[in-house]
Enzyme design. Structure first.
Site, PDB file in Angstrom:
ATOM      1  N   ASP A 111      52.499 103.220  41.857  1.00  0.00           N
ATOM      2  CA  ASP A 111      51.861 103.483  43.161  1.00  0.00           C
ATOM      3  C   ASP A 111      52.829 104.245  44.052  1.00  0.00           C
ATOM      4  O   ASP A 111      53.516 103.654  44.895  1.00  0.00           O
ATOM      5  CB  ASP A 111      51.436 102.152  43.806  1.00  0.00           C
ATOM      6  N   LYS A 151      50.175 102.897  35.016  1.00  0.00           N
ATOM      7  CA  LYS A 151      48.886 103.126  35.695  1.00  0.00           C
ATOM      8  C   LYS A 151      49.066 104.180  36.778  1.00  0.00           C
ATOM      9  O   LYS A 151      49.974 104.080  37.612  1.00  0.00           O
ATOM     10  CB  LYS A 151      48.394 101.813  36.308  1.00  0.00           C
ATOM     11  N   ASP A 190      43.457 105.075  36.805  1.00  0.00           N
ATOM     12  CA  ASP A 190      42.702 104.099  37.609  1.00  0.00           C
ATOM     13  C   ASP A 190      42.013 104.817  38.766  1.00  0.00           C
ATOM     14  O   ASP A 190      42.429 104.699  39.917  1.00  0.00           O
ATOM     15  CB  ASP A 190      43.699 103.036  38.110  1.00  0.00           C
ATOM     16  N   LYS A 226      38.534 104.647  39.193  1.00  0.00           N
ATOM     17  CA  LYS A 226      37.339 103.858  39.572  1.00  0.00           C
ATOM     18  C   LYS A 226      36.152 104.757  39.905  1.00  0.00           C
ATOM     19  O   LYS A 226      35.623 104.735  41.024  1.00  0.00           O
ATOM     20  CB  LYS A 226      37.642 102.952  40.767  1.00  0.00           C
ATOM     21  N   PHE A 227      35.690 105.527  38.923  1.00  0.00           N
ATOM     22  CA  PHE A 227      34.581 106.455  39.173  1.00  0.00           C
ATOM     23  C   PHE A 227      33.298 105.691  39.519  1.00  0.00           C
ATOM     24  O   PHE A 227      32.995 104.644  38.943  1.00  0.00           O
ATOM     25  CB  PHE A 227      34.319 107.329  37.943  1.00  0.00           C
ATOM     26  N   ASP A 267      29.420 107.203  40.692  1.00  0.00           N
ATOM     27  CA  ASP A 267      28.598 108.338  41.128  1.00  0.00           C
ATOM     28  C   ASP A 267      27.316 108.317  40.309  1.00  0.00           C
ATOM     29  O   ASP A 267      27.086 107.364  39.549  1.00  0.00           O
ATOM     30  CB  ASP A 267      29.395 109.645  40.909  1.00  0.00           C
ATOM     31  N   THR A 321      38.949  92.823  44.752  1.00  0.00           N
ATOM     32  CA  THR A 321      39.457  91.522  45.226  1.00  0.00           C
ATOM     33  C   THR A 321      39.629  91.507  46.742  1.00  0.00           C
ATOM     34  O   THR A 321      39.792  90.456  47.341  1.00  0.00           O
ATOM     35  CB  THR A 321      40.784  91.158  44.536  1.00  0.00           C
ATOM     36  N   ARG A 339      52.363  87.945  39.464  1.00  0.00           N
ATOM     37  CA  ARG A 339      53.675  87.759  40.083  1.00  0.00           C
ATOM     38  C   ARG A 339      54.528  86.861  39.199  1.00  0.00           C
ATOM     39  O   ARG A 339      54.219  85.673  39.036  1.00  0.00           O
ATOM     40  CB  ARG A 339      53.536  87.121  41.480  1.00  0.00           C
ATOM     41  N   ARG A 371      54.689  96.157  42.201  1.00  0.00           N
ATOM     42  CA  ARG A 371      55.938  95.992  42.948  1.00  0.00           C
ATOM     43  C   ARG A 371      56.966  95.032  42.360  1.00  0.00           C
ATOM     44  O   ARG A 371      58.167  95.311  42.474  1.00  0.00           O
ATOM     45  CB  ARG A 371      55.598  95.624  44.401  1.00  0.00           C
TER      46      ARG A 371
HETATM   47  O1  C5P Z   1      52.274  95.841  43.372  1.00  0.00           O
HETATM   48  P1  C5P Z   1      51.174  95.020  42.733  1.00  0.00           P
HETATM   49  O2  C5P Z   1      51.615  94.262  41.500  1.00  0.00           O
HETATM   50  O3  C5P Z   1      50.435  94.162  43.719  1.00  0.00           O
HETATM   51  O4  C5P Z   1      50.170  96.157  42.214  1.00  0.00           O
HETATM   52  C1  C5P Z   1      48.952  95.854  41.612  1.00  0.00           C
HETATM   53  C2  C5P Z   1      48.214  97.099  41.303  1.00  0.00           C
HETATM   54  O5  C5P Z   1      46.906  96.742  40.878  1.00  0.00           O
HETATM   55  C3  C5P Z   1      48.023  98.068  42.459  1.00  0.00           C
HETATM   56  O6  C5P Z   1      47.979  99.392  41.902  1.00  0.00           O
HETATM   57  C4  C5P Z   1      46.687  97.686  43.025  1.00  0.00           C
HETATM   58  O7  C5P Z   1      46.036  98.741  43.665  1.00  0.00           O
HETATM   59  C5  C5P Z   1      45.937  97.312  41.752  1.00  0.00           C
HETATM   60  N1  C5P Z   1      44.803  96.415  41.929  1.00  0.00           N
HETATM   61  C6  C5P Z   1      44.902  95.176  42.541  1.00  0.00           C
HETATM   62  N2  C5P Z   1      43.803  94.380  42.670  1.00  0.00           N
HETATM   63  C7  C5P Z   1      42.630  94.794  42.211  1.00  0.00           C
HETATM   64  C8  C5P Z   1      42.505  96.037  41.581  1.00  0.00           C
HETATM   65  C9  C5P Z   1      43.636  96.826  41.463  1.00  0.00           C
HETATM   66  O8  C5P Z   1      45.986  94.775  42.935  1.00  0.00           O
HETATM   67  N3  C5P Z   1      41.588  93.995  42.305  1.00  0.00           N
END
Ligand code: C5P
Length: 239
Positions: free
Chosen positions: A16, A38, A65, A67-68, A70, A125, A186, A216
């Site tokens: 990201d 990703k 990623d 997410k299309f 349309d 989410t 995490r 992260r």
């Molecule tokens: O940094 P972190 O581990 O929170 O990143 C999670 C990744 O997953 C980010 O790219 C975030 O946009 C993506 N994501 C998410 N929850 C979702 C869908 C995608 O955290 N429901």
């Protein structure tokens, strides 16, 4: 499942970043034999397909990623365009409906050679019950997730993106070969940040996740590769 999906590491590192330089700098500190990466909307909108090419040249398989969502023919063409870039995984919104998902599936199936896994996003989410009500969905978020995951399954998707909390339920309902891709991971001791409902890598795999999207906790670590190796070591102990 495609050949590449059988590769052993379930970790997908979310790159990201707002620029290709930053994304590639991080990729260079990772190892394509230990994870996939990703590419999301910000990085792709800024950098375009060259960032995907560059990651492929470094040896990484890429989850695009975007997410299309349309009309069916437009979505299907976008999915085919992603497949032609050689990505490993691509996704659409299940709320685009059965016709949209089936059209994408059918167009992808006409391609020869390796094809990406085609995954559907259920409910973001970030959407709570009140947010769903505002767009006319009276169902509780977890019921809507189940409804959309079932629809994705019926429409020939290879799997869904879901929270690890939903993985066990979806695994039971939709069977072993439906791929569950879970963010919100995490490792023990990592900062939670803005994620709400989190699981450790081991908990997520035990709940039935196939692929863990980790951003992260790895990309902001002083030694990203060390955290990646620690996560994989933790998972190895499970079997
Ligand atoms: O940094 P972190 O581990 O929170 O990143 C999670 C990744 O997953 C980010 O790219 C975030 O946009 C993506 N994501 C998410 N929850 C979702 C869908 C995608 O955290 N429901």
């Amino acid at each position: 499942m495609s050949e590449v999906a059988k590769k052993s590491s379930p970790i997908v590192v979310a790159l990201d970043y707002p620029s290709m330089d930053q994304a590639l700098a991080m990729a260079n500190r990772l190892d394509p034999t230990l994870c996939r990466v990703k590419v999301g909307k910000e990085l792709f909108t800024r950098s375009g397909p060259v960032v995907v090419d560059a990651l492929h040249r470094l040896g990484f398989e890429v989850f695009l990623d975007l997410k299309f969502h349309d009309i069916p023919s437009t979505t299907a063409k976008a999915v085919v365009a992603a497949a032609e870039m050689g990505v490993w995984m691509v996704n659409v919104h299940a709320s685009g409906g059965q016709k949209m998902m089936e059209t994408a599936r059918n167009e992808l199936d006409k391609m020869v050679g390796p094809r990406p896994l085609l995954i559907a996003v259920t409910v973001l989410t970030s959407m709570l019950a009140d947010d769903l009500k505002q767009i006319g969905v009276q169902a509780a978020p977890e019921d809507q997730v189940q409804r959309l995951a079932r629809l994705a399954h019926q429409s020939g998707m290879d799997g869904v993106v879901c929270s690890a909390q939903e993985a066990q339920m979806l695994r039971c309902q939709l069977g072993g070969s439906f791929q569950l891709v879970t963010p919100g991971i995490r490792p023990v001791g990592a900062e939670v940040g803005d994620q709400q409902r989190i699981m450790t890598p081991a908990q997520a795999v035990q709940a039935g996740s196939d692929f863990l999207v980790v951003g992260r906790p790895i990309t902001r670590a002083a030694e990203p590769i060390t955290v990646l190796q620690q996560v994989l070591a933790e998972l190895k102990n499970l079997v």
